[in-house]
Design a protein around this motif. Structure first.
Motif, short mmCIF file in Angstrom:
data_model
loop_
_atom_site.label_atom_id
_atom_site.label_comp_id
_atom_site.label_asym_id
_atom_site.label_seq_id
_atom_site.Cartn_x
_atom_site.Cartn_y
_atom_site.Cartn_z
N LEU A 61 0.82 -1.12 -0.02
CA LEU A 61 -0.07 0.10 -0.16
C LEU A 61 0.85 1.13 -0.01
O LEU A 61 0.52 2.41 -0.57
N ALA A 62 1.91 1.13 0.64
CA ALA A 62 2.83 2.34 0.84
C ALA A 62 3.46 2.56 -0.52
O ALA A 62 3.50 3.56 -0.91
N LEU A 63 4.12 1.47 -1.07
CA LEU A 63 4.80 1.83 -2.18
C LEU A 63 4.05 1.94 -3.57
O LEU A 63 4.42 2.50 -4.37
N PHE A 64 2.80 1.29 -3.65
CA PHE A 64 2.11 1.75 -4.94
C PHE A 64 0.81 2.29 -4.61
O PHE A 64 0.32 3.04 -5.52
N GLY A 65 0.34 2.23 -3.53
CA GLY A 65 -1.08 2.91 -3.08
C GLY A 65 -0.81 4.38 -3.21
O GLY A 65 -1.80 5.08 -3.45
N ILE A 66 0.31 5.00 -2.46
CA ILE A 66 0.25 6.45 -2.39
C ILE A 66 0.38 7.09 -3.80
O ILE A 66 -0.22 7.98 -4.04
#
Length: 195
Positions: free
Chosen positions: A54-59
């Motif tokens: 979520l951090a690497l692709f969601g942001i």
């Protein structure tokens, strides 16, 4: 930004800025823990964590969607204008710069590097305040019904002074930055209420 072609080019460039840091996320993916810090307290310590994916692709994906909504809103608003909004480039750069800063801070903390998050975020906000403050005096009632020349000038001065004060607060602890923001918010509310 006067033509659809320019708007399209700005959209491509800003979306590319938002998505580019994902390359670093892919490169360092295996070195990152499954949970990465995404929020920090005033003591500069992480106090909330999210899943690595979520951090690497969601942001970046959420920031891209936000940018596309902003561009769409600008385009819809541009149809009623006889000239482009003068501070449009500032508005278009807010999401890419903030999302990139958030992404790089998150990635760095995930890799075990400690950063002074408060100073980084305060610096970015200060630069945006100064940039916006330089454009507020140029806005007219055609840009927004609330903008009259006196209010535009007052907002311009307030944003530039707040930006400079925030830059000065970087040399002190977080209380200085909070104090500057508190005074700034009270002043802006006063302007809005008594205009």
């Amino acid at each position: 930004m006067t033509s659809k072609r320019n708007l399209f080019n700005w959209t491509i460039v800003t979306v590319a800025i938002i998505l580019a840091p994902m390359i670093l996320g892919v490169i360092f993916y295996s070195q990152l823990p499954m949970r990465i810090p995404n929020h920090f307290g005033v003591n500069n310590q992480p106090d909330r964590f999210i899943n690595k994916n979520l951090a690497l692709f969601g942001i970046p994906i959420i920031a891209t969607l936000l940018q596309l909504v902003l561009v769409g809103a600008y385009q819809a608003d541009a149809k009623r204008r006889s000239r482009p909004l003068r501070m449009s480039w500032v508005l278009f750069l807010i999401t890419p710069i903030i999302s990139t800063v958030i992404y790089l801070i998150t990635l760095s903390f995930g890799l075990g590097n400690a950063l002074d998050v408060r100073r980084i975020v305060t610096f970015v906000i200060a630069i945006f305040f100064i940039a916006m403050g330089n454009y507020f005096p140029t806005l007219t009632s055609e840009d927004h019904i609330a903008f009259k020349s006196k209010i535009g000038r007052k907002l311009g001065y307030a944003f530039v002074l707040a930006g400079l004060a925030l830059l000065g607060s970087l040399f002190f602890n977080y209380v200085g930055s909070l104090l500057v923001m508190g005074i700034f918010i009270v002043y802006i509310l006063g302007l809005v209420i008594h205009r």
